[in-house]
Write a protein that holds these residues in place. Structure first.
Motif, short mmCIF file in Angstrom:
data_model
loop_
_atom_site.label_atom_id
_atom_site.label_comp_id
_atom_site.label_asym_id
_atom_site.label_seq_id
_atom_site.Cartn_x
_atom_site.Cartn_y
_atom_site.Cartn_z
N TYR A 46 0.84 -1.19 0.00
CA TYR A 46 0.00 0.00 0.00
C TYR A 46 0.88 1.24 0.00
N GLN A 47 0.46 2.27 -0.74
CA GLN A 47 1.25 3.49 -0.80
C GLN A 47 0.31 4.69 -0.83
N ASN A 48 0.64 5.74 -0.05
CA ASN A 48 -0.06 7.02 -0.15
C ASN A 48 0.99 8.12 -0.18
N GLU A 49 0.59 9.36 -0.03
CA GLU A 49 1.54 10.46 -0.13
C GLU A 49 2.59 10.45 0.98
N GLU A 50 2.24 9.94 2.16
CA GLU A 50 3.14 9.99 3.30
C GLU A 50 3.88 8.69 3.58
N ASN A 51 3.25 7.56 3.28
CA ASN A 51 3.82 6.28 3.68
C ASN A 51 3.82 5.27 2.54
N LYS A 52 4.75 4.35 2.62
CA LYS A 52 4.78 3.18 1.75
C LYS A 52 4.75 1.97 2.67
N LEU A 53 3.73 1.14 2.54
CA LEU A 53 3.59 -0.04 3.39
C LEU A 53 3.75 -1.29 2.54
N ASN A 54 4.59 -2.19 2.97
CA ASN A 54 4.80 -3.47 2.29
C ASN A 54 4.18 -4.58 3.12
N ILE A 55 3.68 -5.58 2.45
CA ILE A 55 3.16 -6.75 3.12
C ILE A 55 4.08 -7.90 2.78
N THR A 56 4.66 -8.51 3.80
CA THR A 56 5.60 -9.60 3.60
C THR A 56 5.09 -10.82 4.37
N LYS A 57 5.08 -11.98 3.72
CA LYS A 57 4.60 -13.21 4.34
C LYS A 57 5.76 -14.20 4.40
N ARG A 58 5.92 -14.83 5.55
CA ARG A 58 6.93 -15.87 5.72
C ARG A 58 6.28 -17.09 6.35
N ASP A 59 6.49 -18.26 5.76
CA ASP A 59 6.02 -19.53 6.31
C ASP A 59 7.17 -20.18 7.05
N ILE A 60 6.89 -20.63 8.27
CA ILE A 60 7.93 -21.25 9.10
C ILE A 60 7.42 -22.63 9.50
N SER A 81 9.98 0.73 9.37
CA SER A 81 9.32 0.45 10.65
C SER A 81 8.42 -0.76 10.51
N LEU A 82 8.32 -1.53 11.58
CA LEU A 82 7.40 -2.65 11.63
C LEU A 82 6.07 -2.10 12.15
N MET A 83 5.03 -2.13 11.32
CA MET A 83 3.75 -1.52 11.68
C MET A 83 2.78 -2.52 12.31
N SER A 84 2.77 -3.75 11.83
CA SER A 84 1.90 -4.76 12.41
C SER A 84 2.46 -6.14 12.12
N LEU A 85 1.96 -7.11 12.87
CA LEU A 85 2.42 -8.48 12.75
C LEU A 85 1.24 -9.40 12.98
N LYS A 86 1.07 -10.38 12.10
CA LYS A 86 0.04 -11.41 12.28
C LYS A 86 0.75 -12.76 12.34
N VAL A 87 0.48 -13.49 13.40
CA VAL A 87 1.04 -14.82 13.57
C VAL A 87 -0.12 -15.79 13.66
N TYR A 88 -0.09 -16.83 12.86
CA TYR A 88 -1.17 -17.80 12.90
C TYR A 88 -0.65 -19.17 12.46
N TYR A 89 -1.43 -20.19 12.77
CA TYR A 89 -1.11 -21.51 12.28
C TYR A 89 -2.39 -22.13 11.73
N THR A 90 -2.23 -23.12 10.87
CA THR A 90 -3.35 -23.75 10.20
C THR A 90 -3.64 -25.10 10.85
N VAL A 91 -4.91 -25.38 11.07
CA VAL A 91 -5.30 -26.66 11.65
C VAL A 91 -6.40 -27.31 10.82
N CYS A 92 -6.43 -28.60 10.90
CA CYS A 92 -7.57 -29.34 10.35
C CYS A 92 -8.57 -29.48 11.50
#
Length: 125
Positions: A46-60, A81-92
């Motif tokens: 995402y990008q606007n006049e003031e900020n550029k935000l990247n979304i990066t996904k890593r599978d561990i 800067s790190l703006m937010s973090l989502k940590v989750y796991y997948t289950v059956c």
């Protein structure tokens, strides 16, 4: 591998016993494993006049009997800067199949990996 001016290092530590829940592991390169060097890639996100935000996904992929995990972010004097973090796991989910009940099960090293689970017979089967 060297980090650029616009990057930070992502590390993790696998807690293998209950003591890791009560005692935070020491911070050093031998305790934590480097997952990746996250760079500022301005081509996505995402990008606007003031900020550029990247979304990066890593599978561990983590072992089945893991008690917990610590994530560490190392700032190396970056211009990001790190703006937010989502940590989750997948289950059956819980499932009843062919007169057997199977408990919810975390997926293996990949969502397509097969995990062996013991089931219990359903009542009156």
């Amino acid at each position: 591998m060297t980090a650029s001016k616009e990057s930070f290092n992502l590390y993790f530590y696998e807690a293998e016993s209950d003591i890791a829940v009560d005692v935070i592991p020491s911070w050093d390169a031998t305790t934590y494993d480097l997952i990746d060097i996250i760079t500022a890639d301005h081509s996505e996100g995402y990008q606007n006049e003031e900020n550029k935000l990247n979304i990066t996904k890593r599978d561990i992929p983590l072992p089945k009997e893991l008690r917990g995990v610590y994530l560490a972010f190392q700032d190396t004097g970056t211009c990001v800067s790190l703006m937010s973090l989502k940590v989750y796991y997948t289950v059956c989910p819980n499932i009843t199949m062919d007169y057997a009940f199977f408990l919810e099960t975390p997926v293996g090293s990949s969502p397509q990996a097969l995990e062996k689970r013991e089931g219990v017979c359903v009542a009156n089967s």
